[in-house]
Scaffold this motif. Structure first.
Motif, PDB file in Angstrom:
ATOM      1  N   VAL A 146       0.957  10.971   3.746  1.00  0.00           N
ATOM      2  CA  VAL A 146      -0.139  10.627   3.012  1.00  0.00           C
ATOM      3  C   VAL A 146      -0.087  10.038   1.743  1.00  0.00           C
ATOM      4  O   VAL A 146       0.756  10.597   1.199  1.00  0.00           O
ATOM      5  CB  VAL A 146      -1.192  12.027   2.895  1.00  0.00           C
ATOM      6  N   PRO A 148      -2.359   8.361  -1.059  1.00  0.00           N
ATOM      7  CA  PRO A 148      -3.843   8.320  -1.440  1.00  0.00           C
ATOM      8  C   PRO A 148      -3.745   7.143  -2.763  1.00  0.00           C
ATOM      9  O   PRO A 148      -2.858   7.288  -3.474  1.00  0.00           O
ATOM     10  CB  PRO A 148      -4.437   9.656  -1.972  1.00  0.00           C
ATOM     11  N   SER A 149      -4.797   6.584  -2.968  1.00  0.00           N
ATOM     12  CA  SER A 149      -5.000   5.565  -4.050  1.00  0.00           C
ATOM     13  C   SER A 149      -6.254   6.017  -5.057  1.00  0.00           C
ATOM     14  O   SER A 149      -6.411   5.365  -5.970  1.00  0.00           O
ATOM     15  CB  SER A 149      -4.809   4.477  -3.750  1.00  0.00           C
ATOM     16  N   ASP A 153     -10.338   9.667  -1.950  1.00  0.00           N
ATOM     17  CA  ASP A 153      -9.390   9.757  -0.818  1.00  0.00           C
ATOM     18  C   ASP A 153      -8.242  11.020  -1.168  1.00  0.00           C
ATOM     19  O   ASP A 153      -8.108  11.853  -0.322  1.00  0.00           O
ATOM     20  CB  ASP A 153      -8.472   8.481  -0.734  1.00  0.00           C
ATOM     21  N   ALA A 154      -7.853  11.412  -2.297  1.00  0.00           N
ATOM     22  CA  ALA A 154      -6.978  12.507  -2.798  1.00  0.00           C
ATOM     23  C   ALA A 154      -7.565  13.832  -2.260  1.00  0.00           C
ATOM     24  O   ALA A 154      -6.736  14.272  -1.895  1.00  0.00           O
ATOM     25  CB  ALA A 154      -6.681  12.376  -4.327  1.00  0.00           C
ATOM     26  N   LEU A 157      -8.265  13.713   1.791  1.00  0.00           N
ATOM     27  CA  LEU A 157      -6.961  13.781   2.574  1.00  0.00           C
ATOM     28  C   LEU A 157      -6.196  15.003   2.405  1.00  0.00           C
ATOM     29  O   LEU A 157      -5.391  15.486   3.380  1.00  0.00           O
ATOM     30  CB  LEU A 157      -6.185  12.758   2.250  1.00  0.00           C
ATOM     31  N   TYR A 170       2.600  14.558   1.203  1.00  0.00           N
ATOM     32  CA  TYR A 170       1.597  14.119   0.382  1.00  0.00           C
ATOM     33  C   TYR A 170       2.181  13.423  -1.037  1.00  0.00           C
ATOM     34  O   TYR A 170       2.664  14.205  -1.914  1.00  0.00           O
ATOM     35  CB  TYR A 170       0.617  15.171   0.215  1.00  0.00           C
ATOM     36  N   GLU A 172       1.843  11.332  -4.553  1.00  0.00           N
ATOM     37  CA  GLU A 172       0.773  11.392  -5.578  1.00  0.00           C
ATOM     38  C   GLU A 172       1.534  10.463  -6.742  1.00  0.00           C
ATOM     39  O   GLU A 172       2.544  10.636  -7.177  1.00  0.00           O
ATOM     40  CB  GLU A 172       0.487  12.577  -6.149  1.00  0.00           C
ATOM     41  N   ARG A 236      -3.728   4.746   3.611  1.00  0.00           N
ATOM     42  CA  ARG A 236      -3.983   6.007   3.086  1.00  0.00           C
ATOM     43  C   ARG A 236      -3.104   7.084   4.049  1.00  0.00           C
ATOM     44  O   ARG A 236      -2.682   7.860   2.995  1.00  0.00           O
ATOM     45  CB  ARG A 236      -5.429   6.358   3.317  1.00  0.00           C
ATOM     46  N   THR A 237      -2.827   6.774   5.202  1.00  0.00           N
ATOM     47  CA  THR A 237      -1.757   7.744   5.745  1.00  0.00           C
ATOM     48  C   THR A 237      -0.907   6.735   6.398  1.00  0.00           C
ATOM     49  O   THR A 237      -1.142   5.516   7.326  1.00  0.00           O
ATOM     50  CB  THR A 237      -2.284   8.587   6.732  1.00  0.00           C
TER      51      THR A 237
END
Lengths: 325, 323
Positions: A146, A148-149, A153-154, A157, A170, A172, A236-237
């Protein structure tokens, strides 16, 4: 809708998970009273105590390995690995153990493990604290990835990652932690494998991840003034990877630019470009173009760092050259 | 008294089962019936059996590439084990794992492991889960002398002792890390010495004496179960076969192997049982015969089982989720 930061959105997802499921716990370096190197878990130690929010020794093998074991025994551990540059320290436990476990034992076991980690350059932290190595793990069947932006979404997800019965990494991007956006106060989740069209457009499809989504959107807005319509898609993923949304866009635009902060060679863009050429070749009006960090470790000096990482101007030039192909 | 007799007879039966399973597997391997590789446990039976005798059905073990003995001692089904060695659909892992990846999660066998030392952090994690859930389970982590040089060993023992996790680290020191003699891979003789640096007890046991193994590890298991933290147990033992079947064994002499065979764990224990009138030789023969039949049945079952469907190679990677 209220606006909160990317950091707060992640913290809120963790808080909700800790509150709703006693089997969820956090472990990682300095995540206790400090709240982690980027203060993402700040306040959770005071709220949930040392059993649920566990400070660990600096031992990435033990952190990921013990979390893998705990997940096999029915818990839902969430580990924080301070920088994704440190993931290779735990490489065996991620790649050989967590990822392969279910398969090599013929489906006997579940590993509901979430590995949160921080990626990205932009802070002059040099080669050991700046990498974007997500593609290493795209090459590892058995993991979900994952990246996210946005704050929305963060949160959504991360909730899905924690509920997933498979190991998830995940990522970041640290330059996003202070970015703000609308996030519902209630609990919600976003399914994996659903790309998000961040901006619709007609002329060029721009596929970007993490902070490059933000840069790309900014460029797309500027180009709109010049009469170039760019469609910005955030997968996103990366596993699962939603190619259908990308193919739909390619059918419309015929031109594709992929932008990421991972280095060019065998980066996520290589896989996406290959799939487009295999499945949507007939719709292309120009070769698929990739814009990525140059194939070097991340250097420290700001001028060097900026030189190797795609900048807004580079994105603009790439779009125009595609447009004029 | 009768209970004790049954218990001791059970230890012998379990060791004999491992010995004969392994002998049969070696034979089948050299007859080219088994695909893949084989790392035989012959000679080390007293360790697995002595340790697992202290464990409940739902206690956990992590195993190694030399893992058949651990699985049998923990109660794995010989048919499904043998079928896995054959790569059949009926095997424990449906043919996806083979000799180095046998697991039975229904009885706490968290899997043999192809990575030397790979199971040590995982065992630490199941122990963490037991402490967290207060489920009263103990994890036993089997590994070899070679694995004691892996970084994960250090990280795990440090963490387990810091958090007082219910785990027993059982080092099977068979004197060789694959093909490298202990003197060439670590500057110590007793791996148990390392326990001191983690502030946990370190115990050295004759790994060829099943009763000694049982008695000492039982203390460590009970200590873990009582919430008093981990122990590092070192069992000095020896493997009769090479590191793998086909190993030219250039690193040791035939005399050395012969010397160790004089201390054979099965012969030693059988002698003890007979000399102390615990079991009559007739009863031992009966037990042995039963095991012979069980092994024959396992081989027949494996041979008769169908191979996996080729496309099943794409199954079992992910748990299917809604999203």
């Amino acid at each position: 809708m209220r606006e909160i930061t990317f950091r707060e959105a992640i913290r809120e997802a963790l808080d909700e998970a800790l509150r709703s499921d006693a089997k969820v716990f956090l472990m990682g370096e300095d995540i206790g009273p400090l709240g982690g190197a980027f203060t993402v878990t700040k306040g959770l130690f005071d709220k949930y105590g040392r059993k649920r929010v566990r400070n660990t020794p600096i031992s990435e093998v033990a952190i990921v390995g013990a979390a893998t074991g705990a997940a096999m025994a029915g818990l839902r551990p969430i580990t924080e690995i301070m920088f994704c540059d440190f993931l290779p320290l735990a490489g065996d436990q991620i790649i050989n153990q967590a990822a392969k476990m279910r398969y090599m034992f013929g489906g006997q076991v579940k590993v509901p493990l979430t590995i949160r980690t921080i990626l990205g350059a932009g802070l002059s932290a040099a080669a050991h604290h700046s990498q974007s190595n997500e593609a290493l793990f795209m090459h590892t069947p058995g993991l979900k990835l994952v990246i996210p932006s946005t704050p929305y979404d963060a949160k959504g997800l991360l909730k899905t990652a924690i509920l997933d019965d498979n190991p998830v990494i995940y990522f970041e991007h640290r330059c996003l932690y202070d970015s703000k956006g609308p996030v519902p106060e209630n609990s919600y989740s976003i399914s994996f494998g659903r790309a998000d069209v961040k901006k619709e457009g007609r002329d060029v499809t721009l596929i970007a991840t993490a902070e490059m989504v933000i840069k790309s959107l900014s460029v797309a807005e500027e180009l709109e003034q010049e009469g170039i319509s760019v469609e910005v898609i955030d997968p996103r993923t990366l596993n699962p990877l939603d190619m259908e949304t990308i193919y739909e866009s390619v059918k419309k635009t015929g031109r594709v630019l992929i932008v990421h902060e991972a280095v060019l060679t065998c980066g996520p863009g290589a896989e996406i470009a290959a799939r487009i050429s295999e499945e949507a070749f007939d719709y292309l009006d120009a070769p698929v173009k990739r814009l990525a960090t140059k194939d070097v470790p991340i250097p420290m000096a700001p001028v060097l760092e900026d030189f190797v990482i795609p900048q807004k101007e580079d994105i603009k030039i790439a779009i125009k050259s595609l447009r004029n192909f | 008294m009768e209970n004790k007799r049954n218990f001791l007879a059970g230890l012998y039966a379990s060791m004999y089962k491992i010995r004969r399973f392994e002998q049969e597997a070696v034979k089948l391997f050299h007859n080219k019936e088994l695909p893949g590789w084989l790392h035989s446990y012959i000679g080390e039976e007293a360790v697995a059996v002595g340790v697992c005798a202290s464990l409940n059905r739902d206690d956990y073990i992590t195993s190694t590439h030399r893992g058949h003995g651990h699985c049998i001692a923990k109660g794995a089904d010989l048919k499904r084990m043998m079928a896995e060695l054959y790569g059949k659909e009926t095997g424990y892992c449906k043919g996806k794992g083979g000799s180095m990846h046998i697991a039975d999660f229904s009885i706490g066998i968290l899997g043999a492991n192809g990575i030397v030392g790979g199971g040590i952090p995982i065992a630490t994690g199941t122990a963490l889960a037991s402490q967290y859930l207060e489920d009263g389970r103990v994890t036993v982590c089997f590994f070899g002398d070679g694995a004691s040089n892996q970084g994960g060993f250090h990280e795990s023992l440090n963490l387990a002792s810091l958090w007082k996790l219910p785990v027993v680290y059982v080092c099977e020191n068979n004197l060789y890390a694959e093909t490298t003699p202990q003197a060439d891979h670590q500057p110590i003789r007793d791996i148990a010495d390392r326990a001191k640096s983690y502030n946990m007890p370190g115990v050295i046991i004759d790994g060829n004496d099943v009763l000694a193994v049982y008695e000492e590890t039982n203390k460590a298991v009970e200590r873990a179960r009582a919430g008093r933290g981990p122990t590092l147990v070192e069992c000095k033992t020896y493997r009769y076969r090479g590191h793998w079947e086909g190993d030219p064994e250039v690193y040791r002499t035939k005399e050395e192997v012969k010397e160790w065979k004089k201390r054979d764990p099965l012969k030693k224990f059988k002698k003890y049982l007979l000399e102390n009138d615990i079991i009559q030789s007739k009863e031992i023969s009966f037990v042995e015969k039963k095991i012979e039949d069980e092994i024959k049945d396992a081989v027949k079952y494996a041979q008769a089982s169908p191979p996996p469907r080729p496309e099943s190679a794409l199954e079992d990677l992910y748990v299917e989720q809604g999203g």
